[in-house]
Design an enzyme around this catalytic site. Structure first.
Site, mmCIF file in Angstrom:
data_model
loop_
_atom_site.group_PDB
_atom_site.id
_atom_site.type_symbol
_atom_site.label_atom_id
_atom_site.label_comp_id
_atom_site.label_asym_id
_atom_site.label_seq_id
_atom_site.Cartn_x
_atom_site.Cartn_y
_atom_site.Cartn_z
ATOM 1 N N LYS A 210 3.546 5.484 19.466
ATOM 2 C CA LYS A 210 2.810 5.577 18.201
ATOM 3 C C LYS A 210 1.325 5.310 18.437
ATOM 4 C CE LYS A 210 2.177 6.085 13.786
ATOM 5 N NZ LYS A 210 2.194 5.096 12.747
ATOM 6 N N GLY B 242 0.854 -1.190 0.000
ATOM 7 C CA GLY B 242 0.000 0.000 0.000
ATOM 8 C C GLY B 242 0.887 1.236 0.000
HETATM 9 O O1 KPL Z 1 -0.188 7.017 11.552
HETATM 10 C C1 KPL Z 1 -1.007 7.814 11.186
HETATM 11 C C2 KPL Z 1 -2.192 7.271 10.477
HETATM 12 O O2 KPL Z 1 -2.877 7.996 9.772
HETATM 13 O O3 KPL Z 1 -2.421 6.062 10.622
HETATM 14 C C3 KPL Z 1 -0.879 9.287 11.504
HETATM 15 C C4 KPL Z 1 0.417 9.517 12.270
HETATM 16 C C5 KPL Z 1 -2.037 9.727 12.337
HETATM 17 C C6 KPL Z 1 -0.742 10.148 10.291
HETATM 18 O O4 KPL Z 1 -1.915 10.345 9.591
#
Ligand code: KPL
Length: 314
Positions: A191, A9
Protein backbone atom coordinates in the site's frame (compact mmCIF):
# COMPACT_ATOMS: atom_id res chain seq x y z
CA UNK A 1 -19.56 -7.88 17.33
CA UNK A 2 -19.02 -4.54 19.11
CA UNK A 3 -17.09 -2.31 16.70
CA UNK A 4 -15.61 1.09 17.45
CA UNK A 5 -14.31 3.14 14.53
CA UNK A 6 -11.82 5.84 15.49
CA UNK A 7 -11.84 8.57 12.85
CA UNK A 8 -15.15 9.18 11.12
CA UNK A 9 -13.84 10.77 7.92
CA UNK A 10 -14.63 9.35 4.50
CA UNK A 11 -13.17 5.87 5.08
CA UNK A 12 -14.31 5.55 8.72
CA UNK A 13 -17.76 6.71 7.67
CA UNK A 14 -17.91 4.24 4.78
CA UNK A 15 -16.89 1.28 6.98
CA UNK A 16 -19.35 2.44 9.67
CA UNK A 17 -22.20 2.58 7.18
CA UNK A 18 -21.36 -0.76 5.56
CA UNK A 19 -20.81 -2.63 8.83
CA UNK A 20 -23.70 -0.93 10.68
CA UNK A 21 -26.41 -3.42 9.60
CA UNK A 22 -24.22 -6.40 10.65
CA UNK A 23 -22.73 -5.34 14.01
CA UNK A 24 -23.06 -2.82 16.84
CA UNK A 25 -21.11 0.12 15.39
CA UNK A 26 -19.97 3.26 17.15
CA UNK A 27 -17.84 6.00 15.60
CA UNK A 28 -15.45 8.19 17.54
CA UNK A 29 -14.88 11.63 16.02
CA UNK A 30 -13.62 15.02 17.19
CA UNK A 31 -16.09 16.73 14.83
CA UNK A 32 -19.07 17.66 17.04
CA UNK A 33 -21.31 18.70 14.13
CA UNK A 34 -20.66 15.36 12.37
CA UNK A 35 -21.41 13.43 15.60
CA UNK A 36 -24.62 15.38 16.16
CA UNK A 37 -25.86 14.61 12.63
CA UNK A 38 -24.97 10.89 12.98
CA UNK A 39 -26.72 10.57 16.35
CA UNK A 40 -29.78 12.42 15.06
CA UNK A 41 -30.19 10.94 11.55
CA UNK A 42 -27.82 7.96 11.37
CA UNK A 43 -25.11 7.79 8.71
CA UNK A 44 -26.51 8.68 5.28
CA UNK A 45 -24.67 6.59 2.70
CA UNK A 46 -24.97 7.25 -1.02
CA UNK A 47 -24.14 3.87 -2.55
CA UNK A 48 -22.27 3.13 -5.77
CA UNK A 49 -25.70 2.80 -7.45
CA UNK A 50 -26.68 6.32 -6.31
CA UNK A 51 -29.27 5.01 -3.82
CA UNK A 52 -29.42 6.69 -0.42
CA UNK A 53 -29.40 4.50 2.69
CA UNK A 54 -29.77 5.58 6.30
CA UNK A 55 -27.71 3.46 8.71
CA UNK A 56 -28.41 3.90 12.43
CA UNK A 57 -25.07 4.03 14.29
CA UNK A 58 -23.84 5.97 17.31
CA UNK A 59 -21.15 8.65 17.39
CA UNK A 60 -18.99 9.63 20.37
CA UNK A 61 -16.93 12.81 20.61
CA UNK A 62 -15.17 11.67 23.78
CA UNK A 63 -14.01 8.10 24.52
CA UNK A 64 -15.24 8.63 28.09
CA UNK A 65 -18.80 8.52 26.69
CA UNK A 66 -18.33 4.81 25.93
CA UNK A 67 -20.11 2.43 28.30
CA UNK A 68 -18.82 -0.89 26.94
CA UNK A 69 -15.62 -2.42 25.53
CA UNK A 70 -15.14 -3.02 21.80
CA UNK A 71 -14.27 -6.40 20.25
CA UNK A 72 -12.85 -4.65 17.20
CA UNK A 73 -11.42 -1.16 16.89
CA UNK A 74 -10.80 0.18 13.38
CA UNK A 75 -8.31 3.03 13.26
CA UNK A 76 -9.20 5.24 10.28
CA UNK A 77 -7.54 8.50 11.38
CA UNK A 78 -4.75 10.39 9.64
CA UNK A 79 -1.32 9.22 10.75
CA UNK A 80 -0.77 12.35 12.84
CA UNK A 81 -3.61 11.17 15.15
CA UNK A 82 -2.35 7.59 15.54
CA UNK A 83 -0.94 8.10 19.02
CA UNK A 84 -4.22 9.56 20.32
CA UNK A 85 -6.19 6.78 18.58
CA UNK A 86 -3.96 4.14 20.16
CA UNK A 87 -4.56 5.63 23.62
CA UNK A 88 -8.33 5.55 23.00
CA UNK A 89 -8.02 1.95 21.82
CA UNK A 90 -6.13 1.01 24.99
CA UNK A 91 -9.01 2.42 27.06
CA UNK A 92 -11.89 0.91 25.09
CA UNK A 93 -10.63 -2.38 23.62
CA UNK A 94 -11.88 -5.63 25.18
CA UNK A 95 -9.16 -7.75 26.79
CA UNK A 96 -9.32 -10.22 23.89
CA UNK A 97 -10.17 -7.59 21.26
CA UNK A 98 -8.30 -6.52 18.13
CA UNK A 99 -7.23 -3.08 16.87
CA UNK A 100 -6.96 -2.91 13.10
CA UNK A 101 -5.25 -0.02 11.32
CA UNK A 102 -6.61 0.90 7.89
CA UNK A 103 -4.40 3.99 7.66
CA UNK A 104 -1.94 5.19 5.05
CA UNK A 105 1.81 5.22 5.60
CA UNK A 106 4.47 3.45 7.61
CA UNK A 107 4.71 3.29 11.40
CA UNK A 108 1.01 3.22 12.41
CA UNK A 109 0.91 -0.49 13.24
CA UNK A 110 4.08 -0.25 15.36
CA UNK A 111 2.73 2.76 17.28
CA UNK A 112 -0.62 1.07 17.94
CA UNK A 113 1.04 -2.23 18.93
CA UNK A 114 3.30 -0.38 21.37
CA UNK A 115 0.22 0.94 23.20
CA UNK A 116 -2.37 -1.90 23.00
CA UNK A 117 0.17 -4.75 22.82
CA UNK A 118 1.32 -6.59 19.67
CA UNK A 119 -1.14 -9.44 20.25
CA UNK A 120 -4.03 -6.98 19.97
CA UNK A 121 -2.85 -5.06 16.85
CA UNK A 122 -3.28 -6.04 13.20
CA UNK A 123 -2.64 -4.54 9.78
CA UNK A 124 -5.11 -3.77 7.03
CA UNK A 125 -5.24 -2.04 3.69
CA UNK A 126 -8.27 -1.19 1.61
CA UNK A 127 -8.92 -0.13 -1.95
CA UNK A 128 -12.44 1.04 -1.10
CA UNK A 129 -12.93 4.71 -1.91
CA UNK A 130 -15.25 7.19 -0.23
CA UNK A 131 -15.99 10.90 -0.05
CA UNK A 132 -17.28 12.74 2.99
CA UNK A 133 -20.15 14.87 1.64
CA UNK A 134 -20.93 16.75 4.85
CA UNK A 135 -21.94 16.12 8.47
CA UNK A 136 -23.31 12.55 8.66
CA UNK A 137 -23.13 12.04 4.87
CA UNK A 138 -20.76 9.74 2.97
CA UNK A 139 -20.57 8.67 -0.67
CA UNK A 140 -19.22 5.26 -1.69
CA UNK A 141 -16.86 6.26 -4.52
CA UNK A 142 -15.14 3.01 -5.48
CA UNK A 143 -15.07 -0.69 -4.69
CA UNK A 144 -11.86 -2.64 -4.21
CA UNK A 145 -10.43 -5.40 -2.06
CA UNK A 146 -9.60 -5.07 1.62
CA UNK A 147 -6.73 -7.20 2.91
CA UNK A 148 -5.95 -8.01 6.56
CA UNK A 149 -2.85 -9.50 8.14
CA UNK A 150 -1.48 -10.24 11.58
CA UNK A 151 1.21 -7.94 12.92
CA UNK A 152 4.72 -9.27 12.14
CA UNK A 153 5.46 -12.21 14.46
CA UNK A 154 1.84 -12.55 15.64
CA UNK A 155 0.20 -14.80 13.03
CA UNK A 156 0.57 -17.98 15.07
CA UNK A 157 0.27 -16.19 18.42
CA UNK A 158 -2.51 -15.38 20.87
CA UNK A 159 -5.32 -16.57 18.62
CA UNK A 160 -4.79 -13.51 16.42
CA UNK A 161 -5.33 -15.57 13.25
CA UNK A 162 -8.80 -16.67 14.43
CA UNK A 163 -9.80 -13.10 15.32
CA UNK A 164 -8.65 -11.81 11.93
CA UNK A 165 -10.62 -14.59 10.21
CA UNK A 166 -13.76 -13.60 12.15
CA UNK A 167 -13.30 -9.95 11.14
CA UNK A 168 -12.78 -10.94 7.47
CA UNK A 169 -15.92 -13.09 7.61
CA UNK A 170 -17.97 -10.19 9.00
CA UNK A 171 -16.57 -7.73 6.42
CA UNK A 172 -17.42 -10.13 3.57
CA UNK A 173 -20.96 -10.56 4.93
CA UNK A 174 -21.26 -6.77 4.87
CA UNK A 175 -20.14 -6.74 1.18
CA UNK A 176 -16.68 -5.37 2.02
CA UNK A 177 -14.73 -7.90 -0.07
CA UNK A 178 -11.90 -9.01 2.22
CA UNK A 179 -9.10 -11.55 2.20
CA UNK A 180 -6.27 -12.41 4.57
CA UNK A 181 -2.57 -12.10 3.74
CA UNK A 182 0.27 -13.94 5.45
CA UNK A 183 2.87 -11.18 5.60
CA UNK A 184 1.76 -7.98 7.37
CA UNK A 185 4.94 -6.08 6.56
CA UNK A 186 4.72 -6.87 2.83
CA UNK A 187 1.03 -5.89 2.92
CA UNK A 188 1.75 -2.45 4.38
CA UNK A 189 4.63 -1.88 1.93
CA UNK A 190 2.38 -2.82 -1.01
CA UNK A 191 0.00 0.00 0.00
CA UNK A 192 2.89 2.35 0.82
CA UNK A 193 4.27 1.93 -2.72
CA UNK A 194 0.87 2.87 -4.20
CA UNK A 195 0.70 5.99 -2.02
CA UNK A 196 4.34 6.87 -2.80
CA UNK A 197 3.57 6.78 -6.53
CA UNK A 198 0.25 8.60 -6.45
CA UNK A 199 -0.33 10.89 -3.49
CA UNK A 200 2.39 13.56 -3.61
CA UNK A 201 2.34 13.86 -7.41
CA UNK A 202 -1.44 14.27 -7.62
CA UNK A 203 -1.28 16.87 -4.82
CA UNK A 204 1.48 18.84 -6.59
CA UNK A 205 -0.16 18.58 -10.01
CA UNK A 206 -3.72 19.18 -8.71
CA UNK A 207 -4.75 16.20 -10.84
CA UNK A 208 -6.95 13.15 -10.32
CA UNK A 209 -5.22 9.76 -9.99
CA UNK A 210 -5.91 8.78 -13.63
CA UNK A 211 -3.63 11.53 -15.01
CA UNK A 212 -0.52 9.80 -13.68
CA UNK A 213 -1.09 6.74 -15.87
CA UNK A 214 -2.28 8.74 -18.88
CA UNK A 215 0.38 11.47 -19.19
CA UNK A 216 3.93 10.23 -19.95
CA UNK A 217 5.58 13.23 -18.21
CA UNK A 218 3.69 12.31 -15.01
CA UNK A 219 4.27 8.59 -15.37
CA UNK A 220 8.03 9.07 -15.60
CA UNK A 221 8.06 10.81 -12.20
CA UNK A 222 5.76 8.20 -10.69
CA UNK A 223 8.06 5.44 -12.00
CA UNK A 224 11.10 7.06 -10.35
CA UNK A 225 9.39 7.48 -6.97
CA UNK A 226 8.13 3.89 -7.07
CA UNK A 227 11.52 2.46 -8.12
CA UNK A 228 13.18 4.13 -5.13
CA UNK A 229 10.55 2.77 -2.71
CA UNK A 230 10.97 -0.73 -4.15
CA UNK A 231 14.77 -0.50 -3.76
CA UNK A 232 14.43 0.60 -0.13
CA UNK A 233 11.86 -2.11 0.64
CA UNK A 234 14.04 -4.79 -0.91
CA UNK A 235 17.12 -3.56 1.00
CA UNK A 236 15.07 -3.89 4.20
CA UNK A 237 14.19 -7.47 3.26
CA UNK A 238 10.50 -6.84 2.58
CA UNK A 239 9.12 -9.61 0.38
CA UNK A 240 7.41 -7.65 -2.40
CA UNK A 241 6.81 -10.76 -4.52
CA UNK A 242 7.28 -11.20 -8.24
CA UNK A 243 4.67 -8.65 -9.34
CA UNK A 244 5.87 -5.54 -11.18
CA UNK A 245 5.21 -2.79 -8.63
CA UNK A 246 4.95 0.02 -11.17
CA UNK A 247 2.34 -1.95 -13.14
CA UNK A 248 0.38 -2.38 -9.92
CA UNK A 249 0.49 1.36 -9.18
CA UNK A 250 -0.53 2.14 -12.79
CA UNK A 251 -3.51 -0.22 -12.35
CA UNK A 252 -4.59 1.61 -9.17
CA UNK A 253 -4.38 4.92 -11.11
CA UNK A 254 -6.66 3.48 -13.77
CA UNK A 255 -9.10 1.87 -11.33
CA UNK A 256 -9.36 5.10 -9.30
CA UNK A 257 -8.96 7.44 -12.28
CA UNK A 258 -11.52 10.01 -11.12
CA UNK A 259 -10.38 9.94 -7.46
CA UNK A 260 -8.73 12.86 -5.76
CA UNK A 261 -6.00 11.28 -3.65
CA UNK A 262 -6.19 11.89 0.09
CA UNK A 263 -3.09 14.13 -0.14
CA UNK A 264 -4.65 16.26 -2.88
CA UNK A 265 -7.77 16.60 -0.70
CA UNK A 266 -5.61 17.66 2.27
CA UNK A 267 -3.79 20.27 0.17
CA UNK A 268 -7.03 21.62 -1.30
CA UNK A 269 -8.43 22.00 2.24
CA UNK A 270 -5.23 23.65 3.53
CA UNK A 271 -4.66 20.76 5.95
CA UNK A 272 -1.35 19.07 6.85
CA UNK A 273 -0.68 16.01 4.71
CA UNK A 274 0.71 12.53 5.49
CA UNK A 275 3.89 13.18 3.47
CA UNK A 276 6.18 12.25 6.41
CA UNK A 277 4.80 8.71 6.68
CA UNK A 278 4.69 8.15 2.89
CA UNK A 279 7.48 9.59 0.69
CA UNK A 280 9.27 10.93 3.78
CA UNK A 281 9.27 7.43 5.29
CA UNK A 282 10.93 6.01 2.15
CA UNK A 283 13.73 8.58 2.51
CA UNK A 284 14.16 7.85 6.23
CA UNK A 285 14.10 4.05 5.82
CA UNK A 286 16.47 4.40 2.85
CA UNK A 287 18.96 6.23 5.03
CA UNK A 288 18.87 3.33 7.53
CA UNK A 289 19.93 0.85 4.82
CA UNK A 290 22.16 3.13 2.73
CA UNK A 291 19.77 3.48 -0.24
CA UNK A 292 19.37 7.00 -1.61
CA UNK A 293 15.85 8.17 -2.51
CA UNK A 294 16.37 11.63 -4.08
CA UNK A 295 13.05 11.81 -5.95
CA UNK A 296 11.12 10.97 -2.77
CA UNK A 297 13.23 13.51 -0.86
CA UNK A 298 12.35 16.21 -3.41
CA UNK A 299 8.64 15.27 -3.41
CA UNK A 300 8.68 15.44 0.41
CA UNK A 301 10.25 18.89 0.40
CA UNK A 302 7.87 20.19 -2.28
CA UNK A 303 4.80 19.01 -0.33
CA UNK A 304 6.20 20.48 2.89
CA UNK A 305 6.69 23.80 1.05
CA UNK A 306 3.15 23.58 -0.33
CA UNK A 307 1.80 23.04 3.19
CA UNK A 308 3.83 25.94 4.54
CA UNK A 309 2.54 28.37 1.87
CA UNK A 310 -1.14 27.34 2.13
CA UNK A 311 -2.22 30.88 3.12
CA UNK A 312 -0.21 32.53 0.33
CA UNK A 313 -1.65 30.63 -2.63
CA UNK A 314 -2.35 32.85 -5.69
O1 KPL B 1 -4.97 5.47 -0.80
C1 KPL B 1 -5.13 6.31 -1.64
C2 KPL B 1 -5.16 7.72 -1.17
O2 KPL B 1 -5.65 8.59 -1.87
O3 KPL B 1 -4.68 7.95 -0.05
C3 KPL B 1 -5.20 5.96 -3.11
C4 KPL B 1 -5.10 4.45 -3.26
C5 KPL B 1 -4.08 6.61 -3.84
C6 KPL B 1 -6.52 6.30 -3.73
O4 KPL B 1 -6.70 7.64 -3.99
Amino acid sequence: MEILIIGAGAMGGLFGAMLGPFAQVRLCTTNAEHALAINRDGLLLTGMDGALRRVPVTALTDPAQSDRPADLILVCTKARSTEAAAQTARQLLAEDGLTLTLQNGLGNLERIAAVVGPARAAAGITAQAATLLGPGRVRHAGVGPTVLAAAPGQSGQSGQGGKIAAVAELFNRASVETRIAEDGEALLWSKLIVNVGINALTALLRAANGALAQVPECERLMAQAVAEAVAVGQALGVNLGPEDQLDRVRQVCTLTAANRSSMLQDILRGRPTEIDVINGAVVAKGREVGVAAPVNALLTQLIQALEATASQRI
